[in-house]
Design an enzyme around this catalytic site. Structure first.
Site, mmCIF file in Angstrom:
data_model
loop_
_atom_site.group_PDB
_atom_site.id
_atom_site.type_symbol
_atom_site.label_atom_id
_atom_site.label_comp_id
_atom_site.label_asym_id
_atom_site.label_seq_id
_atom_site.Cartn_x
_atom_site.Cartn_y
_atom_site.Cartn_z
ATOM 1 N N ASN A 1 1.740 75.195 40.301
ATOM 2 C CA ASN A 1 0.785 75.754 41.261
ATOM 3 C C ASN A 1 -0.629 75.907 40.721
ATOM 4 O OD1 ASN A 1 3.062 75.870 42.792
ATOM 5 N ND2 ASN A 1 3.088 78.086 43.009
ATOM 6 N N ASP B 1 6.199 64.637 43.106
ATOM 7 C CA ASP B 1 7.377 64.588 43.964
ATOM 8 C C ASP B 1 6.964 64.646 45.430
ATOM 9 O OD1 ASP B 1 6.714 67.379 43.025
ATOM 10 O OD2 ASP B 1 8.126 67.905 44.607
#
Length: 194
Positions: free
Chosen positions: A67, A92
């Site tokens: 993050n 991803d």
């Protein structure tokens, strides 16, 4: 020209779907015969090489959590004076089944916090992205545990094949010289000299 190739993941955590970008860049470094070194300024691990055109290529694995990994990307870009359009991010992709990949330039993060962090830190969304499918759980409430879990055993052959495909895509896209290619060239040079 310098290019940064970034593999997103959660450094130091157990293997997980969310870290497939790390898997790809680790495999790429291995195929290129490169070794990682920790770099405090970049807040990550890097290796450096040149492509066929003698352009500098930096591989980066942020040492930060997903993050906030954009900080690592931005610091590396600043250190090497690389503009966002010369950054290639591997991450991803929930919207793709395991085994599917695609390249995209620019656009929104599509809910991916690592890509969002990169966009915010670079103040641009023009970087190129290799989106690597990890599949999607059946309900929204399962997304967080799903991306933080590892692939199941039956998926691993396809995952490893996909990682190899991603490495091939990157090697061709950036005209990289693999360790095997280097060895063959050295042997040819030795034969012509001897």
């Amino acid at each position: 020209m310098t290019t940064i190739i970034v593999g997103l993941g959660n450094h130091g955590m157990k293997p997980m779907r969310h870290s497939i970008g790390n898997m790809v860049v680790n495999s790429l470094a291995s195929v290129l015969g490169l070794s990682w070194r920790s770099d405090r300024q970049c807040c990550g691990f890097i290796c450096e090489t040149e492509n066929e055109k003698q352009e500098q290529i930096i591989l980066l694995k942020p040492r930060l959590l997903m993050n906030v990994n954009g900080r690592s990307i931005a610091k590396t870009a600043q250190l090497y004076r690389v503009t966002p359009d010369n950054i290639f991010v591997i991450h991803d992709e929930l919207d793709y089944a395991v085994g599917k990949v695609s390249i995209k330039q620019g656009g929104s993060a599509n809910g991916h916090n690592g890509v969002k962090s990169a966009i915010n830190s670079l103040r641009s969304d023009v970087m190129h992205r290799l989106r690597v499918g990890i599949g999607r759980p059946t309900t929204l409430s399962q997304i967080s545990p799903y991306v933080l879990d590892d692939f199941i055993e039956s998926e691993m052959p396809l995952v490893m094949s996909t990682v190899d495909d991603c490495v091939d895509i990157i090697v061709k896209r950036y005209n990289l010289v693999t360790a095997t290619d280097k060895l063959v060239r050295e042997q040819k040079d030795d034969r012509t000299k001897g």
